[in-house]
Design a protein around this motif. Structure first.
Motif, PDB file in Angstrom:
ATOM      1  N   SER A 300      74.058  27.497  98.570  1.00 47.47           N
ATOM      2  CA  SER A 300      74.227  26.158  97.971  1.00 47.47           C
ATOM      3  C   SER A 300      72.923  25.733  97.312  1.00 47.47           C
ATOM      4  O   SER A 300      72.427  24.635  97.538  1.00 47.47           O
ATOM      5  CB  SER A 300      74.631  25.161  99.061  1.00 47.47           C
ATOM      6  N   SER A 301      72.358  26.601  96.508  1.00 48.47           N
ATOM      7  CA  SER A 301      71.005  26.435  95.986  1.00 48.47           C
ATOM      8  C   SER A 301      70.945  25.557  94.747  1.00 48.47           C
ATOM      9  O   SER A 301      71.549  25.873  93.713  1.00 48.47           O
ATOM     10  CB  SER A 301      70.408  27.808  95.657  1.00 48.47           C
ATOM     11  N   CYS A 302      70.177  24.485  94.826  1.00 48.28           N
ATOM     12  CA  CYS A 302      69.956  23.645  93.649  1.00 48.28           C
ATOM     13  C   CYS A 302      69.059  24.366  92.643  1.00 48.28           C
ATOM     14  O   CYS A 302      69.254  24.263  91.436  1.00 48.28           O
ATOM     15  CB  CYS A 302      69.325  22.312  94.077  1.00 48.28           C
ATOM     16  N   GLY A 303      68.088  25.117  93.137  1.00 50.73           N
ATOM     17  CA  GLY A 303      67.194  25.848  92.247  1.00 50.73           C
ATOM     18  C   GLY A 303      67.927  26.848  91.384  1.00 50.73           C
ATOM     19  O   GLY A 303      67.665  26.981  90.179  1.00 50.73           O
ATOM     20  N   ARG A 304      68.890  27.569  91.978  1.00 47.85           N
ATOM     21  CA  ARG A 304      69.644  28.555  91.198  1.00 47.85           C
ATOM     22  C   ARG A 304      70.602  27.873  90.218  1.00 47.85           C
ATOM     23  O   ARG A 304      70.927  28.430  89.174  1.00 47.85           O
ATOM     24  CB  ARG A 304      70.410  29.486  92.129  1.00 47.85           C
ATOM     25  N   LEU A 305      71.060  26.664  90.543  1.00 51.65           N
ATOM     26  CA  LEU A 305      71.869  25.903  89.590  1.00 51.65           C
ATOM     27  C   LEU A 305      71.038  25.558  88.363  1.00 51.65           C
ATOM     28  O   LEU A 305      71.508  25.682  87.220  1.00 51.65           O
ATOM     29  CB  LEU A 305      72.397  24.634  90.267  1.00 51.65           C
ATOM     30  N   PHE A 306      69.800  25.137  88.565  1.00 52.42           N
ATOM     31  CA  PHE A 306      68.912  24.853  87.440  1.00 52.42           C
ATOM     32  C   PHE A 306      68.677  26.115  86.602  1.00 52.42           C
ATOM     33  O   PHE A 306      68.668  26.061  85.361  1.00 52.42           O
ATOM     34  CB  PHE A 306      67.580  24.303  87.940  1.00 52.42           C
ATOM     35  N   ASP A 307      68.489  27.249  87.263  1.00 53.80           N
ATOM     36  CA  ASP A 307      68.303  28.508  86.532  1.00 53.80           C
ATOM     37  C   ASP A 307      69.495  28.806  85.646  1.00 53.80           C
ATOM     38  O   ASP A 307      69.347  29.234  84.498  1.00 53.80           O
ATOM     39  CB  ASP A 307      68.098  29.658  87.522  1.00 53.80           C
ATOM     40  N   ALA A 308      70.696  28.594  86.194  1.00 55.62           N
ATOM     41  CA  ALA A 308      71.913  28.896  85.442  1.00 55.62           C
ATOM     42  C   ALA A 308      72.030  28.029  84.196  1.00 55.62           C
ATOM     43  O   ALA A 308      72.370  28.513  83.108  1.00 55.62           O
ATOM     44  CB  ALA A 308      73.131  28.710  86.345  1.00 55.62           C
ATOM     45  N   VAL A 309      71.749  26.735  84.329  1.00 56.04           N
ATOM     46  CA  VAL A 309      71.845  25.835  83.177  1.00 56.04           C
ATOM     47  C   VAL A 309      70.761  26.168  82.155  1.00 56.04           C
ATOM     48  O   VAL A 309      70.992  26.111  80.937  1.00 56.04           O
ATOM     49  CB  VAL A 309      71.770  24.365  83.636  1.00 56.04           C
ATOM     50  N   ALA A 310      69.578  26.533  82.624  1.00 58.27           N
ATOM     51  CA  ALA A 310      68.512  26.945  81.695  1.00 58.27           C
ATOM     52  C   ALA A 310      68.936  28.176  80.904  1.00 58.27           C
ATOM     53  O   ALA A 310      68.655  28.286  79.702  1.00 58.27           O
ATOM     54  CB  ALA A 310      67.226  27.216  82.462  1.00 58.27           C
ATOM     55  N   ALA A 311      69.629  29.106  81.565  1.00 60.72           N
ATOM     56  CA  ALA A 311      70.128  30.290  80.858  1.00 60.72           C
ATOM     57  C   ALA A 311      71.204  29.906  79.852  1.00 60.72           C
ATOM     58  O   ALA A 311      71.251  30.439  78.737  1.00 60.72           O
ATOM     59  CB  ALA A 311      70.670  31.302  81.862  1.00 60.72           C
ATOM     60  N   LEU A 312      72.074  28.974  80.216  1.00 63.58           N
ATOM     61  CA  LEU A 312      73.114  28.510  79.296  1.00 63.58           C
ATOM     62  C   LEU A 312      72.501  27.909  78.040  1.00 63.58           C
ATOM     63  O   LEU A 312      73.006  28.127  76.926  1.00 63.58           O
ATOM     64  CB  LEU A 312      73.999  27.481  79.993  1.00 63.58           C
ATOM     65  N   LEU A 313      71.409  27.174  78.199  1.00 59.71           N
ATOM     66  CA  LEU A 313      70.764  26.506  77.058  1.00 59.71           C
ATOM     67  C   LEU A 313      69.682  27.374  76.415  1.00 59.71           C
ATOM     68  O   LEU A 313      68.936  26.901  75.554  1.00 59.71           O
ATOM     69  CB  LEU A 313      70.183  25.166  77.510  1.00 59.71           C
ATOM     70  N   GLU A 314      69.605  28.620  76.851  1.00 60.20           N
ATOM     71  CA  GLU A 314      68.735  29.634  76.235  1.00 60.20           C
ATOM     72  C   GLU A 314      67.255  29.264  76.267  1.00 60.20           C
ATOM     73  O   GLU A 314      66.513  29.567  75.333  1.00 60.20           O
ATOM     74  CB  GLU A 314      69.188  29.914  74.798  1.00 60.20           C
ATOM     75  N   VAL A 315      66.823  28.628  77.350  1.00 60.35           N
ATOM     76  CA  VAL A 315      65.393  28.374  77.541  1.00 60.35           C
ATOM     77  C   VAL A 315      64.861  29.159  78.730  1.00 60.35           C
ATOM     78  O   VAL A 315      63.681  29.039  79.067  1.00 60.35           O
ATOM     79  CB  VAL A 315      65.099  26.866  77.727  1.00 60.35           C
ATOM     80  N   ALA A 316      65.711  29.956  79.372  1.00 57.20           N
ATOM     81  CA  ALA A 316      65.280  30.765  80.504  1.00 57.20           C
ATOM     82  C   ALA A 316      64.925  32.168  80.038  1.00 57.20           C
ATOM     83  O   ALA A 316      65.639  32.753  79.208  1.00 57.20           O
ATOM     84  CB  ALA A 316      66.387  30.842  81.560  1.00 57.20           C
ATOM     85  N   PRO A 317      63.856  32.738  80.547  1.00 62.46           N
ATOM     86  CA  PRO A 317      63.567  34.137  80.207  1.00 62.46           C
ATOM     87  C   PRO A 317      64.568  35.063  80.886  1.00 62.46           C
ATOM     88  O   PRO A 317      65.229  34.687  81.854  1.00 62.46           O
ATOM     89  CB  PRO A 317      62.154  34.341  80.781  1.00 62.46           C
ATOM     90  N   ALA A 318      64.681  36.277  80.382  1.00 63.98           N
ATOM     91  CA  ALA A 318      65.555  37.257  81.027  1.00 63.98           C
ATOM     92  C   ALA A 318      65.091  37.517  82.454  1.00 63.98           C
ATOM     93  O   ALA A 318      65.910  37.718  83.356  1.00 63.98           O
ATOM     94  CB  ALA A 318      65.570  38.555  80.225  1.00 63.98           C
ATOM     95  N   ARG A 319      63.793  37.481  82.661  1.00 68.89           N
ATOM     96  CA  ARG A 319      63.200  37.656  83.986  1.00 68.89           C
ATOM     97  C   ARG A 319      62.043  36.677  84.123  1.00 68.89           C
ATOM     98  O   ARG A 319      61.138  36.674  83.282  1.00 68.89           O
ATOM     99  CB  ARG A 319      62.721  39.087  84.184  1.00 68.89           C
ATOM    100  N   GLN A 320      62.065  35.873  85.161  1.00 69.36           N
ATOM    101  CA  GLN A 320      61.041  34.839  85.319  1.00 69.36           C
ATOM    102  C   GLN A 320      59.691  35.456  85.682  1.00 69.36           C
ATOM    103  O   GLN A 320      59.611  36.353  86.522  1.00 69.36           O
ATOM    104  CB  GLN A 320      61.453  33.841  86.406  1.00 69.36           C
ATOM    105  N   GLY A 321      58.657  34.949  85.044  1.00 68.32           N
ATOM    106  CA  GLY A 321      57.309  35.424  85.331  1.00 68.32           C
ATOM    107  C   GLY A 321      56.660  34.714  86.499  1.00 68.32           C
ATOM    108  O   GLY A 321      55.669  35.197  87.048  1.00 68.32           O
ATOM    109  N   TYR A 322      57.186  33.563  86.882  1.00 67.13           N
ATOM    110  CA  TYR A 322      56.667  32.810  88.018  1.00 67.13           C
ATOM    111  C   TYR A 322      57.777  31.907  88.537  1.00 67.13           C
ATOM    112  O   TYR A 322      58.748  31.615  87.827  1.00 67.13           O
ATOM    113  CB  TYR A 322      55.432  31.986  87.636  1.00 67.13           C
ATOM    114  N   GLU A 323      57.632  31.471  89.763  1.00 68.03           N
ATOM    115  CA  GLU A 323      58.663  30.661  90.401  1.00 68.03           C
ATOM    116  C   GLU A 323      58.849  29.336  89.660  1.00 68.03           C
ATOM    117  O   GLU A 323      57.889  28.654  89.325  1.00 68.03           O
ATOM    118  CB  GLU A 323      58.278  30.389  91.862  1.00 68.03           C
TER     119      GLU A 323
END
Length: 458
Positions: A300-323
């Motif tokens: 039930s991770s809020c952090g992973r929800l943020f990651d998913a939305v960032a990927a949807l809006l194309e501002v997330a890297p393919a692989r995160q360089g830092y937390e």
């Protein structure tokens, strides 16, 4: 800001801001001596300014931000640690327990005569040198404060280095559930008395081990009800698979796949660039992984929800360089929104995510700018959480909310939640003196662990 005379001279000479960081290779602790600095840093920098004074004890930089009520520490180090925090009334006898914190942003905490002394930030214990530094800190900290520990507290996760280090000690060990520690840390940060009634706890982070018997193994978006002694879960974000386990924390697109499949399974028919790019990923093997439950724990991770939305809006890297890289990019994108939707509270019967995802996909389909969709996500997530807290607070006649966890360091989300809860008549407890992230976890572990130790708990 300049922290020593040499930095004052440098800043005066250049007359413009300088960006400075610790003298270390990424992930490793700062170098201690000139020889170590020359060997490790020399090949990668243009020049080294050395000194004839040895560094005996590492103290990393402190980090802070301006929150809704003033400064908030994000990392407690130079200038703050190990300055004490006076605990609230009823905890004057708290003494002799050392809490080790978590494996990320580790910062141990020692209780002495009703005060909590947090050691400086130690870093990620997955790096062997940070783990060695933690061992050194534990050996020296009690002597530094003239208070040798007589008991230890740690996280309940069996895989944590910090837990294994605690169990290797001859001292009694109190295991404290991760999210209860977050709640207690916020209470202690605000000086709440031991006799205070239970509060609602909104704990939003990346992940933490759920207590035994929970419906899913990993928590990260929880509404709790408790105090220093006791804690129970009332509700939380719906659990979604983490395809690939820890890989999902590093690669945001994995979370986008899991969230879309869970809440909007017709997503492949949408002609959105991010979704078409997602279809080029190994979708079929990951779906089989999720279906089998193999290395795909539900969280039930809020952090992973943020990651998913960032990927949807194309501002997330393919692989995160830092937390937190993707979540920070998403917050920054939302800050550029020109049109900002207003609050829209529902009945608060559940924390269902399907309507939220439908809103996001509809907005993108209608070519709403990405910045405004990012704002919409923050606004609607805050609405969802506030509405649920209002409903639960009314049922329990509880009107205080303590907010903790690394996601609460997102200033936009924090401000939206704070505003909504205050308008609903709640007293809101926020972090200020210790980080809301795992950097403040040991404070909560220490108080909960000390009470359990004194009262004969295991």
């Amino acid at each position: 800001l300049p922290a020593n005379p040499l930095q004052h001279l440098l800043l005066a000479a250049v007359a413009r801001p300088l960006v400075m960081t610790s003298g270390n290779v990424s992930g490793a602790p700062p170098c201690l001596g000139n020889d170590e600095a020359l060997a490790r840093l020399g090949p990668g920098v243009e020049a080294l300014l050395l000194h004839d004074r040895d560094i005996l004890y590492r103290v990393d930089d402190s980090l802070a931000q301006q929150g809704v009520r003033g400064p908030q520490l994000l990392r407690r180090g130079r200038g703050y640690a190990p300055a004490p925090l006076r605990l609230g009334p009823g905890l004057e006898q708290a003494d002799g327990l050392l809490a080790l914190g978590g494996d990320l942003k580790c910062a141990p905490c020692l209780l002495r005569e009703g005060q909590a002394f947090l050691a400086p930030h130690q870093g990620d214990l997955a790096h062997p040198e940070n783990l060695a530094q933690l061992r050194q800190t534990l050996e020296r900290f009690g002597a530094l404060l003239d208070c040798p520990p007589r008991a230890l507290a740690c996280d309940g996760h069996p895989g944590y280095h910090s837990r294994r280090l605690a169990l290797a000690s001859p001292l009694p060990v109190q295991a404290v559930p991760h999210h209860h520690a977050h709640l207690a840390a916020c209470l202690a940060d605000n000086g709440q008395p031991l006799s205070a009634p239970p509060v609602l706890g909104l704990i939003l982070d990346g992940s933490g081990m759920a207590p035994a018997g929970s419906a899913h193994p990993i928590w990260g978006g929880e509404i709790l009800y408790g105090d220093y002694r006791h804690c129970r879960r009332l509700d939380g974000l719906p659990a979604v698979a983490l395809p690939g386990g820890e890989q999902a924390a590093r690669e945001p697109w994995r979370n986008l796949l899991a969230q879309l499949d869970a809440w909007q399974p017709d997503w492949p028919r949408l002609a959105l660039p991010a979704l078409q790019a997602l279809l080029q990923r190994p979708v079929a093997p990951l779906r089989r992984l999720i279906a089998s439950g193999l290395n795909s724990p539900r969280a039930s991770s809020c952090g992973r929800l943020f990651d998913a939305v960032a990927a949807l809006l194309e501002v997330a890297p393919a692989r995160q360089g830092y937390e937190g890289q993707a979540a920070m990019a998403l917050e920054a994108l939302a800050g550029r929104a020109r049109e900002r939707v207003s609050a829209c509270f529902s009945a608060g019967d559940s924390l269902a995510l399907a309507p939220l995802w439908r809103q996001l996909l509809d907005a993108l389909t209608h070519q709403v700018p990405a910045a405004e969709v990012a704002w919409l996500f923050h606004r609607r997530l805050a609405d969802l959480l506030v509405a649920r807290l209002v409903r639960l607070g009314g049922e329990l006649d509880c009107h205080t909310v303590a907010m903790s966890g690394g996601c609460l360091q997102n200033r936009l989300l924090q401000a939206l939640l704070h505003q909504g809860l205050q308008e609903a008549g709640f007293e809101v407890l926020l972090h200020s003196r210790v980080p809301a992230s795992d950097g403040g976890l040991a404070l909560g572990q220490a108080v909960v662990g000390w009470l359990s130790w004194q009262e004969g708990g295991e």
